[in-house]
Design an enzyme around this catalytic site. Structure first.
Site, mmCIF file in Angstrom:
data_model
loop_
_atom_site.group_PDB
_atom_site.id
_atom_site.type_symbol
_atom_site.label_atom_id
_atom_site.label_comp_id
_atom_site.label_asym_id
_atom_site.label_seq_id
_atom_site.Cartn_x
_atom_site.Cartn_y
_atom_site.Cartn_z
ATOM 1 N N HIS A 147 44.837 54.571 34.504
ATOM 2 C CA HIS A 147 43.873 54.969 33.474
ATOM 3 C C HIS A 147 44.157 56.423 33.132
ATOM 4 O O HIS A 147 44.177 57.265 34.016
ATOM 5 C CB HIS A 147 42.435 54.875 34.001
ATOM 6 C CG HIS A 147 42.020 53.478 34.334
ATOM 7 N ND1 HIS A 147 40.980 53.213 35.194
ATOM 8 C CD2 HIS A 147 42.498 52.280 33.930
ATOM 9 C CE1 HIS A 147 40.828 51.894 35.293
ATOM 10 N NE2 HIS A 147 41.741 51.305 34.541
ATOM 11 N N ASP A 153 37.731 48.324 37.959
ATOM 12 C CA ASP A 153 38.952 47.663 37.524
ATOM 13 C C ASP A 153 39.827 47.352 38.741
ATOM 14 O O ASP A 153 39.909 48.151 39.668
ATOM 15 C CB ASP A 153 39.699 48.602 36.560
ATOM 16 C CG ASP A 153 40.610 47.850 35.603
ATOM 17 O OD1 ASP A 153 40.569 46.607 35.577
ATOM 18 O OD2 ASP A 153 41.352 48.529 34.868
ATOM 19 N N SER A 162 43.325 54.981 39.175
ATOM 20 C CA SER A 162 42.477 55.677 38.218
ATOM 21 C C SER A 162 42.242 57.091 38.761
ATOM 22 O O SER A 162 43.150 57.677 39.363
ATOM 23 C CB SER A 162 41.185 54.877 38.022
ATOM 24 O OG SER A 162 40.436 55.377 36.952
#
Lengths: 272, 188
Positions: free
Chosen positions: B41, B134, B14
């Protein structure tokens, strides 16, 4: 404790659902079904596969929920704004001369794309001579779609999508807000027809100038994808358009030679 | 520490992970033979900037995943924006637009978990820099199924939250800086 079911148990469940209730999911991609079924077991607190199986065999009213939850019903208004821009700029001009426009949203879920289309048609001054057929296998989502009611909290994102798609008005003029909900204007809804239709088992029911089926076939195996594309081909008039999701394609299908893609967009025109 | 039977590597990242990737990819040996899957992401967009950038920095073939493709050796498969990717039993990719998980679609957890269902103990997953939780649940599931989990060391991560979250949850088999990640991958 992590809930999980085996591949064999999933197959058993699909057989039950087909045999007892007539819903055929046996040609759906298994990875998604597996994930959705374990998710549903968690949501509805089934301690084991046996309990879920019993409930599905025994309780016809639970089946509705099962069908709604194992299929994916995530959608939004003006999803992929560029897609709608192309519809407006490249597809609509070829529909202007038609006396009557028939559009089919196959697998429309809760209807967000149907309302998006209705808004676009309205702005292009085509809505009055259009009829939008919106179908899904799932009666629950169709009921929601027909109501025209959506959460107010989504409107900011949808308004941004609408503007990115080239919308020219104030998006909020299309709905009335009350508490945490909005209801879309009656004149957008009066050209919509909602009906259940199962792409797996039901046949062609009309001839259309435009068919949209976006992010539905990603859940089907290759054979079923081929079958559904044939159904769309049979339901499109010559020079009609077929629109798919941003990661779906006609490229490897048997109907591909009869269609021409609009540049790199996920829209194909039937030329033969 | 060399694991000789790893057949797939999935990398999740991310915020701040692109920098890490741009160091890792050029460090891979020229004949790196396994398939890699990358779940990042990122903002929803249809452009090919990420694919182009990563192609320029590595000798791997880089491509965005299309539905029903299968992982290929020596290829970096990028999960497309706004879709989850799942694995079928025959190891082919399925795309999915279901609910966001950890506010994310694609979600790193979803891809790790689905890969673990199919690859079991022949899977290695790497969690890079990020500001999201996540990946932690996915790591737990991968370990339970016999796979290897590697968290980027928080000191080496531009944003330490995501790998640290997994380390604190005690679901990282190894904690490695970029250099160690590169040498680990080169032993596979």
């Amino acid at each position: 404790m992590e809930i999980s079911i085996s591949n064999e148990e999933l197959e058993q469940l699909l057989e039950d659902v087909l045999e007892i209730h007539g819903y055929d999911f046996t040609d759906y991609s298994r990875a998604s079904l597996h994930r959705r079924v374990t998710r549903l077991m968690r949501l509805d607190n089934f301690p084991s596969f046996a309990e879920l199986r019993f409930k599905i065999r025994d309780d016809a009213s639970y089946l509705k929920r099962f069908v709604e939850e194992i299929t994916v019903n995530v959608t939004e208004m003006f999803r992929d704004p560029d897609f709608y821009r192309v519809i407006k700029e490249q597809v609509f001009p070829q529909l202007f001369a038609k006396p009557f426009i028939r559009i089919w949203h196959a697998g429309c879920s809760t209807g967000e794309e149907v309302y998006s289309m209705s808004i676009l048609l309205n702005e292009a001054n085509l809505l009055h001579k259009s009829l939008i057929y919106a179908t899904d296998l799932n009666p629950n989502v169709l009921e929601k779609a027909a109501s025209g009611i959506l959460p107010l909290s989504h409107m900011k994102q949808y308004s941004e999508n609408y503007i990115a798609a080239g919308g020219q008005r104030d998006f909020s003029s299309y709905y009335t807000a009350r508490y945490d909900r909005v209801i879309f204007n009656e004149d957008l809804r009066k050209k919509m027809v909602f009906a259940t239709h199962n792409l797996v088992s039901d046949s062609s029911f009309n001839e259309f100038q435009l068919i949209l089926c976006r992010n539905v076939m990603i859940y089907f195996d290759k054979d079923l994808q081929g079958k559904v594309l044939n159904l769309f081909d049979a339901s499109l008039e010559k020079l009609g358009f077929l629109a798919l999701g941003s990661k779906e394609t006609l490229k490897f299908s048997s109907i591909n030679p009869k269609f021409k893609q609009l540049e790199r967009n996920k829209i194909w025109q039937k030329i033969k | 520490m060399a694991e000789d039977k790893i057949e797939l590597v999935v990398i999740g990242g991310s915020a701040g992970s692109l920098e890490a990737l741009l160091e890792i990819l050029p460090g891979l040996k020229k004949d790196f033979a396994l398939p890699l899957v990358l779940v990042l992401h990122r903002k929803q967009s249809n452009d090919s900037i990420l694919t182009d950038l990563l192609t320029a920095r590595s000798s791997l073939k880089v491509k965005e995943i299309e539905e029903k493709e299968s992982p290929r050796n020596g290829t970096l498969h990028i999960v497309p924006p706004d879709y989850h990717v799942l694995f079928e039993q025959d190891r082919s990719f399925s795309l999915d637009v279901s609910e966001r998980v950890n506010y994310s679609r694609p979600s790193i957890d979803v891809v790790f978990q689905s890969a673990a269902d199919v690859y079991q103990n022949s899977l290695a997953c790497i969690l890079l820099s990020g500001a999201n939780a996540d990946g932690t649940d996915g790591f737990r599931y991968v370990q339970k199924n016999g796979g290897i989990t590697i968290a980027q060391s928080p000191e080496s991560a531009e944003v330490s939250y995501m790998p640290e979250h997994a380390i604190i949850a005690n679901v990282a088999t190894h904690v490695m800086d970029i250099k160690s990640i590169i040498s680990y991958l080169n032993t596979l």
